[in-house]
Write a protein that holds these residues in place. Structure first.
Motif, PDB file in Angstrom:
ATOM      1  N   LYS A 169       0.244   4.926   1.657  1.00 15.37           N
ATOM      2  CA  LYS A 169      -1.173   5.305   1.736  1.00 15.37           C
ATOM      3  C   LYS A 169      -1.818   4.923   3.064  1.00 15.37           C
ATOM      4  CE  LYS A 169      -1.196   6.639  -2.617  1.00 15.37           C
ATOM      5  NZ  LYS A 169       0.147   6.159  -3.032  1.00 15.37           N
ATOM      6  N   PHE A 211      -6.769   4.666  -5.448  1.00 13.38           N
ATOM      7  CA  PHE A 211      -5.680   3.913  -4.814  1.00 13.38           C
ATOM      8  C   PHE A 211      -4.819   3.260  -5.901  1.00 13.38           C
ATOM      9  CE2 PHE A 211      -3.976  -0.134  -3.231  1.00 13.38           C
ATOM     10  CZ  PHE A 211      -3.197   0.332  -2.182  1.00 13.38           C
ATOM     11  N   ILE A 246       0.829  -1.209   0.000  1.00 13.72           N
ATOM     12  CA  ILE A 246       0.000   0.000   0.000  1.00 13.72           C
ATOM     13  C   ILE A 246       0.867   1.265   0.000  1.00 13.72           C
ATOM     14  CG2 ILE A 246      -2.011  -1.054   1.100  1.00 13.72           C
ATOM     15  CD1 ILE A 246      -1.041   0.082   3.747  1.00 13.72           C
ATOM     16  N   ALA A 278      -5.897   3.017   3.796  1.00 14.74           N
ATOM     17  CA  ALA A 278      -5.564   3.157   2.377  1.00 14.74           C
ATOM     18  C   ALA A 278      -6.794   2.984   1.493  1.00 14.74           C
ATOM     19  CB  ALA A 278      -4.489   2.135   2.000  1.00 14.74           C
TER      20      ALA A 278
END
Length: 724
Positions: free
Chosen positions: A210, A226, A207, A220
């Motif tokens: 995030k 994303f 991730i 996240a």
């Protein structure tokens, strides 16, 4: 423990038993043994075989300690040395000391009195005594020993050693009770803890930054767009990225899309004909994390809790991630994942060849069902206090490890049922039901796991197993910490594709599993273990002659049994023990919290032990621990990074804008407190103990250097040890 706080001085730390195999492994020269009970028994055996082979009265002393009168009579009748039970450290005093000892103020067979001046000599001898004002009194057994050795016929002082002088005057042969003194120190404290990545992780899913400092997937997933660097696996039916081989939405087999880093074309093969170069199987791409996370929660029936921890980046070549469902189930059972997808528990190795059922908390009936039908003498196993030989691949693990593995069993059964839609395998509810299940033992820096079977538990923080089993992991069975994992976990969840493609990336992973342990394939160190019931008289004489261990052939070792049936069993022992553990299952070093607490305890013990020079201990600690720590922290301060308080991004140097790119403040990762945390302690030690001018100078020079870097400190925080 009752008299712990009343101890003023520790005069003798006792005996240490060192295996003959250790001398053999290092091809060392044997050191003379002190005159111990085993030596005396072998000498008595020799006399009995020669003069009275069938005398039942005398034979009893092969297994029974004689009384003092019996020991004296045996010495005089058979010309064998005095039994070690009644032997003092005569070889540790001088003839001048002996001269004082043979001049008591009052003497009879039941009581001997001395002036206070001989107390130090009696302590060197190891003689129990009672003090009455300025008089020292020997009573009962001690007085009788002194009377028979020193006062029936008064010793004539000459140039001979004290034992020789006493032997000549008393007619009773006195051997040296003292052997060789050695210094010992802790190598590493025992360890039993879950193997975790740093920081701990629930699922191998990237991730970036995030998820904030905790790498939280839930945080996240709340972002509108994303993006992450992940394997290019797509479902053509749903037109969205996928983690698994099958799409979690429609069940269709997913395809891999390769992308050329040069022309950016999407390809179905790993080679770009256009650019004549290898295409990448992963890319930085949009990923529907929120939808996938909701889908995983629905499938498993488990709600993710904050923080649901992933990783910043994947380390494997293709950036292949784990299914989110596995991470959810791990978090639900309080487990974390290692870099290869397995759940592990670390424990310190300890060799064991025999055990009692009562030691490991396993019933006789359960052991019978596991194949333990007889004790070491061939008698049927019916009593929990019978001694049983440990089988080659059976292990005894810490209770803490057992509880962790029970949770792992539940985790595996849940993923089998909820994720793979198969029937459960373990159905384990408690540690009793874990008995008999198979595990894998794996040493760091190796790639071959060794199959073992759990047969019991202890409150210690070590994993007990045969020397051959530990050695098969390619580790010396002397305190190294290795991992254990459930066999099904390795078969089901381990993947080589999770591992790094860099040098060393395949280490510490069960790439291969060895189902059988064959002693001749173990390391030579295990082959040097002695497997005899007793050490013969020839061996004791060899130690007095200080022969090379490799020249001694009278002691049977595992090496002599290799390639035979008896390489697997019949490992006898020379000394028994009443328990696997002491009253405390963990050492103080592993239970004390801070370095200051540990060092304070070390100094207190050093001041109690007569043989230890406390100033030398302090000097060594300063030069090997405190000074390097302070210098290292000062160096690290000059090279430190700066970290964002919000997103966790790290900077090598402070940016010109003085803030993170996200707009939040940056903080130093190393503070003055961490640099000088041991400085005040070091200053206190160099003033209290005689450590030499050089050590004092080093500490004060470091203090001045810290002041130059940070400025003068207005006031030091007090230490708890300041009030001791």
């Amino acid at each position: 423990m009752k008299i712990k706080n009343e101890i003023e001085k520790i005069l003798h730390l006792g005996d240490i038993l060192i295996s003959f195999g250790d001398f053999l492994e290092n091809n060392a020269q044997l050191v003379p043994t002190g005159y111990v009970e085993e030596f005396w028994i072998e000498e008595l055996k020799e006399k009995l075989e020669k003069y009275a082979p069938n005398d039942k009265y005398l034979i009893q002393f092969l297994t029974k300690i004689p009384t003092l009168d019996e020991a004296l009579k045996l010495s005089l009748d058979f010309q064998i040395p005095l039994h070690p039970q009644y032997l003092y450290f005569w070889d540790q005093i001088s003839t001048e000391d002996l001269l004082q000892i043979i001049q008591p103020t009052k003497i009879n067979e039941d009581s001997i009195e001395y002036s206070i001046e001989v107390k130090n000599i009696l302590e060197k001898l190891g003689v129990p005594h009672r003090m009455n004002n300025t008089q020292i009194i020997l009573e009962e057994t001690e007085a009788k020993i002194f009377f028979n050795l020193l006062f029936r016929n008064k010793p004539q002082i000459n140039d001979s050693s004290v034992p020789q002088i006493i032997s000549k005057s008393s007619g009773i042969q006195i051997k040296n009770k003292f052997s060789t003194s050695i210094g010992v120190r802790i190598g590493r404290p025992e360890k039993a803890a879950a193997r975790q990545m740093k920081p701990p992780t629930h699922v191998l899913f990237p991730i970036n930054d995030k998820g904030g400092p905790t790498r939280d997937l839930l945080k996240a997933s709340r972002q509108d767009n994303f993006f992450t660097n992940i394997f290019n696996r797509y479902c053509k039916e749903c037109n969205e990225p996928s983690i698994g081989i099958k799409c979690s939405n429609c069940g269709t087999k997913t395809t891999i899309i390769y992308r050329c880093n040069n022309c950016r074309d999407k390809l179905e093969t790993q080679y770009c004909e256009k650019c004549k170069r290898k295409a990448s199987s992963h890319s930085h791409q949009a990923f529907p994390l929120k939808a996938k996370l909701l889908q995983a929660q629905e499938k498993t029936g488990i709600r993710a809790q904050e923080p649901f921890k992933g990783v910043k980046e994947l380390i494997n070549q293709d950036r292949i991630a784990e299914p989110l469902e596995k991470g959810l189930i791990r978090q639900n059972f309080g487990l974390t994942v290692f870099k290869d997808g397995t759940v592990r528990f670390d424990a310190t190795n300890s060799p064991l060849t025999q055990f009692k059922p009562s030691w490991i908390g396993t019933s006789v009936e359960k052991l019978n069902s596991l194949g333990y039908m007889q004790d070491i003498d061939g008698k049927p196993l019916t009593n929990p206090d019978q001694i049983v030989e440990l089988r080659m691949q059976d292990i005894i693990i810490p209770n803490e490890s057992a509880r962790y593995l029970v949770s792992t069993c539940k985790y595996i059964d849940t993923i089998l049922e909820k994720f793979y839609e198969k029937s459960t395998f373990y159905n384990v509810k408690n540690t009793d039901e874990l008995i008999g299940h198979l595990i894998i033992g794996l040493a760091p820096h190796t790639s071959v796991g060794i199959v073992g079977r759990i047969i019991g538990y202890t409150e210690t923080h070590v994993c007990f197993a045969t020397p051959n089993w530990h050695s098969a992991k390619r580790r010396d069975a002397d305190g190294d910490a290795d991992s254990i994992m459930l066999l099904m976990d390795s078969l089901l969840n381990f993947s080589r594709q999770f591992l790094s493609d860099r040098i060393g990336g395949l280490m510490d992973a069960p790439l291969l599993i060895q189902p059988l342990v064959l002693p001749h394939e173990s390391q030579p160190q295990a082959h040097n273990l002695e497997v005899v019931k007793f050490l013969p008289l020839e061996f004791f004489k060899s130690t007095n002659n200080q022969n090379k261990a490799s020249d001694v052939n009278c002691v049977e070792i595992i090496k002599s049994r290799l390639e035979t049936e008896r390489q697997f069993y019949g490992y006898y022992f020379t000394h028994s023990t009443s328990s696997l553990t002491t009253s405390k299952s963990r050492s103080a070093y592993s239970t004390l919290g801070s370095m200051l607490d540990k060092f304070d305890m070390q100094i207190k013990n050093a001041e109690l032990i007569d043989a230890v020079n406390t100033s030398e201990i302090v000097s060594n600690v300063i030069s090997t621990h405190l000074v390097p720590d302070i210098m290292g922290n000062l160096r690290a301060y000059a090279r430190q990074n700066f970290r964002c308080t919000a997103c966790g991004k790290s900077y090598r140097r402070m940016p010109l804008i003085q803030t993170c790119i996200c707009g939040h403040n940056l903080i130093a990762t190393i503070t003055r407190g961490s640099v000088e945390k041991y400085l005040k302690l070091a200053k206190k030690l160099v003033e209290k103990y005689n450590v030499g001018e050089y050590q004092k100078g080093r500490i004060h020079a470091l203090s001045d250097e810290i002041d130059l870097v940070f400025g003068k400190n207005k006031g030091d925080q007090s230490l708890l040890t300041d009030y001791s």
